[in-house]
Design a protein around this motif. Structure first.
Motif, PDB file in Angstrom:
ATOM      1  N   LEU A 144      32.147  31.225  36.099  1.00 21.34           N
ATOM      2  CA  LEU A 144      32.316  31.651  34.738  1.00 21.34           C
ATOM      3  C   LEU A 144      31.791  32.893  34.394  1.00 21.34           C
ATOM      4  O   LEU A 144      31.908  33.564  33.417  1.00 21.34           O
ATOM      5  CB  LEU A 144      31.806  30.441  33.734  1.00 21.34           C
ATOM      6  N   GLY A 145      30.982  33.382  35.369  1.00 23.28           N
ATOM      7  CA  GLY A 145      30.476  34.727  35.203  1.00 23.28           C
ATOM      8  C   GLY A 145      29.068  34.403  34.474  1.00 23.28           C
ATOM      9  O   GLY A 145      28.569  35.486  33.772  1.00 23.28           O
ATOM     10  N   LEU A 146      28.408  33.441  34.016  1.00 21.64           N
ATOM     11  CA  LEU A 146      27.311  33.033  33.209  1.00 21.64           C
ATOM     12  C   LEU A 146      26.124  33.365  34.187  1.00 21.64           C
ATOM     13  O   LEU A 146      25.032  33.656  33.610  1.00 21.64           O
ATOM     14  CB  LEU A 146      27.274  31.695  32.729  1.00 21.64           C
ATOM     15  N   SER A 147      26.190  33.192  35.473  1.00 22.89           N
ATOM     16  CA  SER A 147      25.072  33.607  36.266  1.00 22.89           C
ATOM     17  C   SER A 147      25.770  34.431  37.564  1.00 22.89           C
ATOM     18  O   SER A 147      26.774  34.263  37.841  1.00 22.89           O
ATOM     19  CB  SER A 147      24.406  32.364  37.077  1.00 22.89           C
ATOM     20  N   LEU A 148      25.029  35.342  37.973  1.00 18.21           N
ATOM     21  CA  LEU A 148      25.480  36.350  39.035  1.00 18.21           C
ATOM     22  C   LEU A 148      24.949  36.058  40.196  1.00 18.21           C
ATOM     23  O   LEU A 148      23.719  35.623  40.533  1.00 18.21           O
ATOM     24  CB  LEU A 148      24.953  37.890  38.704  1.00 18.21           C
ATOM     25  N   PRO A 149      25.678  35.999  41.328  1.00 17.04           N
ATOM     26  CA  PRO A 149      25.375  35.695  42.522  1.00 17.04           C
ATOM     27  C   PRO A 149      24.054  36.773  43.172  1.00 17.04           C
ATOM     28  O   PRO A 149      24.207  37.731  42.867  1.00 17.04           O
ATOM     29  CB  PRO A 149      26.410  35.663  43.694  1.00 17.04           C
ATOM     30  N   ASN A 150      23.158  36.078  43.840  1.00 15.98           N
ATOM     31  CA  ASN A 150      22.165  36.847  44.368  1.00 15.98           C
ATOM     32  C   ASN A 150      22.890  37.756  45.636  1.00 15.98           C
ATOM     33  O   ASN A 150      22.478  38.763  45.977  1.00 15.98           O
ATOM     34  CB  ASN A 150      20.903  36.148  45.051  1.00 15.98           C
ATOM     35  N   SER A 151      23.549  37.309  46.397  1.00 13.47           N
ATOM     36  CA  SER A 151      24.600  37.816  47.250  1.00 13.47           C
ATOM     37  C   SER A 151      25.955  37.230  47.508  1.00 13.47           C
ATOM     38  O   SER A 151      25.988  36.120  46.893  1.00 13.47           O
ATOM     39  CB  SER A 151      23.760  37.625  48.559  1.00 13.47           C
ATOM     40  N   GLY A 152      26.832  37.975  48.123  1.00  8.04           N
ATOM     41  CA  GLY A 152      28.207  37.427  48.196  1.00  8.04           C
ATOM     42  C   GLY A 152      28.792  37.809  46.826  1.00  8.04           C
ATOM     43  O   GLY A 152      28.260  38.787  45.904  1.00  8.04           O
ATOM     44  N   ALA A 153      30.303  37.443  46.739  1.00  9.86           N
ATOM     45  CA  ALA A 153      30.939  37.659  45.613  1.00  9.86           C
ATOM     46  C   ALA A 153      31.980  36.666  45.334  1.00  9.86           C
ATOM     47  O   ALA A 153      32.482  35.977  46.006  1.00  9.86           O
ATOM     48  CB  ALA A 153      31.726  39.081  45.950  1.00  9.86           C
ATOM     49  N   VAL A 154      32.547  37.038  43.663  1.00 11.10           N
ATOM     50  CA  VAL A 154      33.663  36.244  43.514  1.00 11.10           C
ATOM     51  C   VAL A 154      34.775  36.991  43.075  1.00 11.10           C
ATOM     52  O   VAL A 154      34.434  38.258  42.476  1.00 11.10           O
ATOM     53  CB  VAL A 154      33.058  35.601  42.231  1.00 11.10           C
ATOM     54  N   THR A 155      35.798  36.781  43.769  1.00 14.54           N
ATOM     55  CA  THR A 155      37.036  37.691  43.391  1.00 14.54           C
ATOM     56  C   THR A 155      38.097  36.888  42.861  1.00 14.54           C
ATOM     57  O   THR A 155      38.269  35.641  43.110  1.00 14.54           O
ATOM     58  CB  THR A 155      37.535  38.125  44.609  1.00 14.54           C
ATOM     59  N   VAL A 156      38.981  37.476  41.790  1.00 14.71           N
ATOM     60  CA  VAL A 156      40.076  36.831  41.105  1.00 14.71           C
ATOM     61  C   VAL A 156      41.316  37.453  41.764  1.00 14.71           C
ATOM     62  O   VAL A 156      41.265  38.931  41.651  1.00 14.71           O
ATOM     63  CB  VAL A 156      39.972  36.759  39.678  1.00 14.71           C
ATOM     64  N   ASN A 157      42.495  36.735  42.117  1.00 19.45           N
ATOM     65  CA  ASN A 157      43.745  37.569  42.431  1.00 19.45           C
ATOM     66  C   ASN A 157      43.375  38.471  43.341  1.00 19.45           C
ATOM     67  O   ASN A 157      43.673  39.606  43.498  1.00 19.45           O
ATOM     68  CB  ASN A 157      44.428  38.381  41.340  1.00 19.45           C
ATOM     69  N   GLU A 158      42.534  38.146  44.720  1.00 22.21           N
ATOM     70  CA  GLU A 158      42.275  39.025  45.667  1.00 22.21           C
ATOM     71  C   GLU A 158      41.692  40.100  45.451  1.00 22.21           C
ATOM     72  O   GLU A 158      41.578  41.299  45.783  1.00 22.21           O
ATOM     73  CB  GLU A 158      43.517  39.176  46.440  1.00 22.21           C
ATOM     74  N   GLY A 159      40.718  40.294  44.269  1.00 20.01           N
ATOM     75  CA  GLY A 159      39.964  41.319  43.716  1.00 20.01           C
ATOM     76  C   GLY A 159      40.701  42.330  42.914  1.00 20.01           C
ATOM     77  O   GLY A 159      40.431  43.287  42.279  1.00 20.01           O
ATOM     78  N   VAL A 160      42.136  41.981  42.507  1.00 14.55           N
ATOM     79  CA  VAL A 160      42.998  43.024  41.714  1.00 14.55           C
ATOM     80  C   VAL A 160      42.302  42.556  40.101  1.00 14.55           C
ATOM     81  O   VAL A 160      42.485  43.787  39.478  1.00 14.55           O
ATOM     82  CB  VAL A 160      44.341  42.249  41.710  1.00 14.55           C
ATOM     83  N   LEU A 161      42.005  41.481  39.997  1.00 15.46           N
ATOM     84  CA  LEU A 161      41.538  41.230  38.647  1.00 15.46           C
ATOM     85  C   LEU A 161      39.967  41.135  38.471  1.00 15.46           C
ATOM     86  O   LEU A 161      39.616  40.340  39.269  1.00 15.46           O
ATOM     87  CB  LEU A 161      42.264  39.909  37.985  1.00 15.46           C
ATOM     88  N   SER A 162      39.144  41.798  37.746  1.00 10.55           N
ATOM     89  CA  SER A 162      37.750  41.788  37.634  1.00 10.55           C
ATOM     90  C   SER A 162      37.469  40.432  36.944  1.00 10.55           C
ATOM     91  O   SER A 162      38.286  39.725  36.223  1.00 10.55           O
ATOM     92  CB  SER A 162      37.278  42.748  36.886  1.00 10.55           C
ATOM     93  N   LEU A 163      36.493  39.700  37.556  1.00  8.67           N
ATOM     94  CA  LEU A 163      35.977  38.449  36.787  1.00  8.67           C
ATOM     95  C   LEU A 163      35.734  38.296  35.465  1.00  8.67           C
ATOM     96  O   LEU A 163      36.079  37.566  34.737  1.00  8.67           O
ATOM     97  CB  LEU A 163      34.647  37.890  37.652  1.00  8.67           C
TER      98      LEU A 163
END
Ligand code: ADP
Length: 476
Positions: free
Chosen positions: A303-322
């Motif tokens: 939900l973007g309420l906490s940010l990962p310390n490392s790694g990433a979350v992508t939406v639509n293969e990175g086309v759409l920002s979280l």
């Protein structure tokens, strides 16, 4: 006139700052900080601290007026008698040390009072939200005495501070009285006419009263500055982490990727370590694992309420920002928060939808008949914490509340746990049909729910054991 004007200005500052601070907390305060601070901290910030920031205007003016009149008085005194003038200066020099240390004590008392006020606020709100449990556990007396203790200690600090402030204000006048008594004792040789003595006394009284006013206003100012500092820190952070309310993205969410996501709340180690997974539209997922494994933490990251310390979350293969996709994500918690208002308002909470849409959403969760059977339908008021609805009905209301927002991604964090098995299976089947183009993520340790998902993501276990399971009993 100046007093009226500063009081008015102070009230304006209080009103606007309070609303602004509340907005900053809602919009920008990172969840990680909210988790580590108490409710009382935020109540004090938006309440007491904004009030104190308002009174600073008056304290500043009083200090200035006190200073100005004291200076004029000293000037007149110098013209009147230079020896009395220098005597007063020597006295002021000596008393400055004492007044300074009194102000130091007052600031320490103030810091303790702030902590106690926060603790009392936290106890009050938490007790109010848990009244049922407190009564069931017969813990009323414990909670009452804990609150009374905080309040007793808090008020004691306030009284001590007031006493010191009055002391600081009256101190110069008291010393003046003592000096006068010594000077005017019958044996003393006063080399002045009665008129000169009278005039001198009036001037000195005026100077000392102004100095007292200035010292008291300064001490108030110095203690209230802490409130301004705390508010300033929040506003600064809010500006740095400002997250404008995003409009809903025009692009639908089709995939979410977790890439080697790791997260820890503090230095006690990682709750999630190198989690990789892919969610696709049209599928239903279950994040499973034992209690404390990090399932809800993963939901916060999605939900973007906490940010990962490392790694990433992508939406639509990175086309759409979280961030842009966030309005298309909905979370339903195990115990949805119910507000003391109508069923309609509880569903809408600011969203726009007509009654047909509300009934349709309620129908998906098998709650429409219940709501229609209530005397006033959607206009029925829910009482304190929604207690006129059962736990399962509140959960279903929570899901309907999410559905009217037409999410692409629906995250259900143990959100059907209070439903009986048949209802649970029926509601999940209807949800799958309703969300057939979207992504449903169940966070659960219920094997019945996990069995209804297309794919299972185990948390708290090695990723190699992630199971891709095509399940029987799917609704579509
Ligand atoms: P689950 O949902 O699987 O039961 P959680 O994600 O709620 O697990 O919690 C995972 C771990 O993180 C637990 O050990 C919990 O104590 C810890 N934790 C959860 N929230 C916080 C928080 N706000 N601050 C510190 N630790 C937390």
């Amino acid at each position: 006139m100046l007093t009226v004007l500063t009081t008015y200005l102070g009230k304006q500052v209080h009103e606007r700052l309070s609303a602004r601070i509340f907005g900053h907390i809602l919009l920008s305060e990172p969840m990680a900080r909210v988790y580590t601070r108490s409710i009382g901290h935020y109540i004090t910030l938006a309440g007491d601290d904004t009030f104190k920031s308002g009174t600073i205007v008056a304290s500043l003016l009083q200090s200035f007026v006190g200073f100005l009149t004291a200076m004029i008085g000293l000037l007149v005194l110098y013209q009147f008698s230079s020896s009395i003038f220098f005597g007063v200066l020597v006295f002021l020099g000596c008393s400055l040390v004492l007044i300074g240390s009194l102000i130091g004590v007052m600031m320490k008392l103030n810091a303790t009072a702030v902590t106690l006020s926060r603790e009392a606020g936290t106890t009050f709100v938490e007790a109010f939200n848990s009244l049922r449990s407190i009564r069931a556990l017969h813990s009323e007396r414990f909670v009452m005495s804990s609150y009374a203790n905080h309040m007793h200690n808090y008020v004691r600090k306030l009284v001590q501070m007031d006493a010191i402030k009055s002391g600081v204000k009256a101190f110069p006048a008291i010393v003046l009285l003592l000096l006068s008594a010594i000077a005017l004792r019958p044996a003393a040789q006063v080399d002045m006419t009665d008129a000169a003595l009278f005039a001198g006394t009036v001037i000195v009284i005026r100077v000392f009263a102004s100095l007292g006013q200035m010292a008291a206003a300064c001490s108030q100012l110095l203690t209230d500055i802490r409130a301004v500092r705390d508010i300033g820190a929040l506003v600064k952070l809010a500006q740095e982490e400002w997250r404008p309310l995003a409009g809903i993205s025009a692009i639908k969410v089709s995939t979410i990727g977790l890439h080697q996501v790791s997260f820890g709340y503090d230095d006690r180690g990682h709750v999630l370590r190198d989690v990789s997974f892919r969610f696709e539209a049209g599928h239903t997922y279950a994040i499973v694992g034992p209690s404390g494994a990090g399932k809800s933490t993963l939901a916060d990251i999605l939900l973007g309420l906490s940010l990962p310390n490392s790694g990433a979350v992508t939406v639509n293969e990175g086309v759409l920002s979280l961030e842009a996709a966030r309005r298309r994500f909905m979370l339903v918690e195990q115990q949805p928060k119910i507000f003391s208002t109508t069923v309609r308002e509880n569903l809408l909470l600011g969203a726009a939808a007509n009654d047909d849409a509300l009934h349709a959403a309620l129908d998906v969760v098998n709650l429409d008949d219940t709501v229609r059977s209530l005397g006033e339908g959607l206009d029925t008021r829910l009482t304190y914490l929604g207690e006129n609805f059962s736990g399962g009905q509140r959960q279903r209301l929570g899901i309907a509340r999410a559905l009217i927002r037409q999410p692409d991604v629906l995250i259900l964090d143990e959100a059907t746990s209070a439903l009986d098995l048949d209802t649970r299976i029926e509601v999940v089947a209807k949800l799958r049909t309703h969300m057939r183009d979207g992504i449903i993520i169940f966070i659960t340790h219920d094997p019945e729910i996990a069995a209804l998902a297309d794919e299972v993501l185990p948390i708290g276990e090695p990723q190699t054991r992630a199971v891709a399971a095509t399940q029987e009993g799917r609704a579509d």
